[in-house]
Design an enzyme around this catalytic site. Structure first.
Site, mmCIF file in Angstrom:
data_model
loop_
_atom_site.group_PDB
_atom_site.id
_atom_site.type_symbol
_atom_site.label_atom_id
_atom_site.label_comp_id
_atom_site.label_asym_id
_atom_site.label_seq_id
_atom_site.Cartn_x
_atom_site.Cartn_y
_atom_site.Cartn_z
ATOM 1 N N SER A 140 0.718 -1.266 0.008
ATOM 2 C CA SER A 140 -0.032 -0.052 -0.047
ATOM 3 C C SER A 140 0.872 1.423 -0.025
ATOM 4 O O SER A 140 2.059 1.089 0.556
ATOM 5 C CB SER A 140 -0.881 0.038 1.383
ATOM 6 O OG SER A 140 -1.563 1.089 1.492
ATOM 7 N N TYR A 153 -1.877 -0.131 10.730
ATOM 8 C CA TYR A 153 -1.973 -0.548 9.259
ATOM 9 C C TYR A 153 -0.925 -0.200 8.285
ATOM 10 O O TYR A 153 -0.450 -0.877 7.701
ATOM 11 C CB TYR A 153 -3.253 0.284 8.529
ATOM 12 C CG TYR A 153 -3.477 -0.276 7.108
ATOM 13 C CD1 TYR A 153 -3.994 -1.258 6.623
ATOM 14 C CD2 TYR A 153 -3.123 0.752 6.152
ATOM 15 C CE1 TYR A 153 -4.329 -1.885 5.344
ATOM 16 C CE2 TYR A 153 -3.252 0.414 4.734
ATOM 17 C CZ TYR A 153 -3.887 -0.718 4.440
ATOM 18 O OH TYR A 153 -3.865 -0.994 3.063
#
Length: 262
Positions: A140, A153
């Site tokens: 990501s 995250y």
């Protein structure tokens, strides 16, 4: 050359679902895993309608033994050309919150990081024995720089990036290709749960098309969209507290995961 025997985790939704349908076609063999039986069976049915042979496994990537057994058996039937470690969740903070729930943090670590290890470890040795194969990690943009609204995250994706890079340097000389996918905002149920401005957001189908094209070309890094990727890279060389100040002014509401360890 496009892979023909492919493992995709987290295939019941989002990017994993879109990738399964992008690769589905005559001659393709897909091994798809997920935790939602209804959604997983729906994706498998659509892939079969497109001509693919499909094995669907109702699996939790946190279960090391179950993952190793299922993946090993599937690989023994027909060796995988490509493994896409995609399964993941998100968690974060609402405006005004200052710390994450420790149980949520441990849950996301167990899925986004340990789940990745449980996916790729069973295939490294057999792929090396066969003298080839490809492992792809779904990272990501958030793995490039810590974001104030999603500490855990970001930590999981940064770890996946480092693991991918380390494996690439070690395994590619032995003939096993490793690719890292670094997407920005993709319209999926996971990202829909985040309340924020989402610049350059693309559909999951478009993301799958970009990812497949990059994997077919054996690219080491497949990052998109370029403006967001370059901005994230630029943030690494700017003064850290300046970037902190800019990011802290962006209002984001990231939901807490309800997942728990065990």
């Amino acid at each position: 050359m496009s892979a023909r025997s492919i493992l995709i985790t987290g295939a019941s939704s989002g990017i994993g679902r879109a990738l399964a349908l992008a690769y589905a076609g005559p001659g393709a063999r897909l091994a798809l895993t997920g935790r939602d039986q209804g959604r997983l069976e729906s994706v498998a049915a659509m892939a079969r309608e497109q001509g693919a042979e499909v094995d669907a496994g109702l699996l939790d990537v946190r279960d090391q033994a179950a993952m190793a057994q299922w993946i090993g058996a599937a690989d023994a039937r027909r060796g995988f050309d490509l493994c896409i470690a995609n399964a993941g969740i998100t968690t974060g903070l609402a405006p005004g919150e200052l710390h994450e729930d420790p149980e949520a943090v441990r849950a996301i670590l167990s899925i986004n990081l340990v789940g990745v290890l449980n996916t790729v470890e069973p295939l490294i040795a057999p792929m090396l024995v066969r003298g080839g194969g490809q492992i792809a990690f779904i990272g990501s943009i958030a793995g490039l720089r810590g974001l104030p609204y999603a500490p855990a995250y970001c930590a999981t994706k940064a770890a996946v990036h480092a693991y991918s890079e380390s494996l690439r340097g070690r395994l590619e000389p032995a003939g096993l290709s490793v690719s890292l996918v670094i997407p920005g905002f993709v319209k999926t149920p996971l990202n829909d749960s985040i309340e924020a401005i989402k610049p350059f957001e693309i559909s999951d189908a478009e993301a799958a098309r970009i990812i497949r094209r990059g994997l077919d070309r054996r690219r080491a890094v497949i990052a998109f969209p370029w403006p967001i990727y370059l901005a994230a890279r630029l943030s690494e060389i700017l003064p850290a507290r300046l970037v902190d100040k800019i990011l802290s002014r962006i209002e984001v509401k990231a939901p807490k995961t309800r997942e728990r360890v065990g």
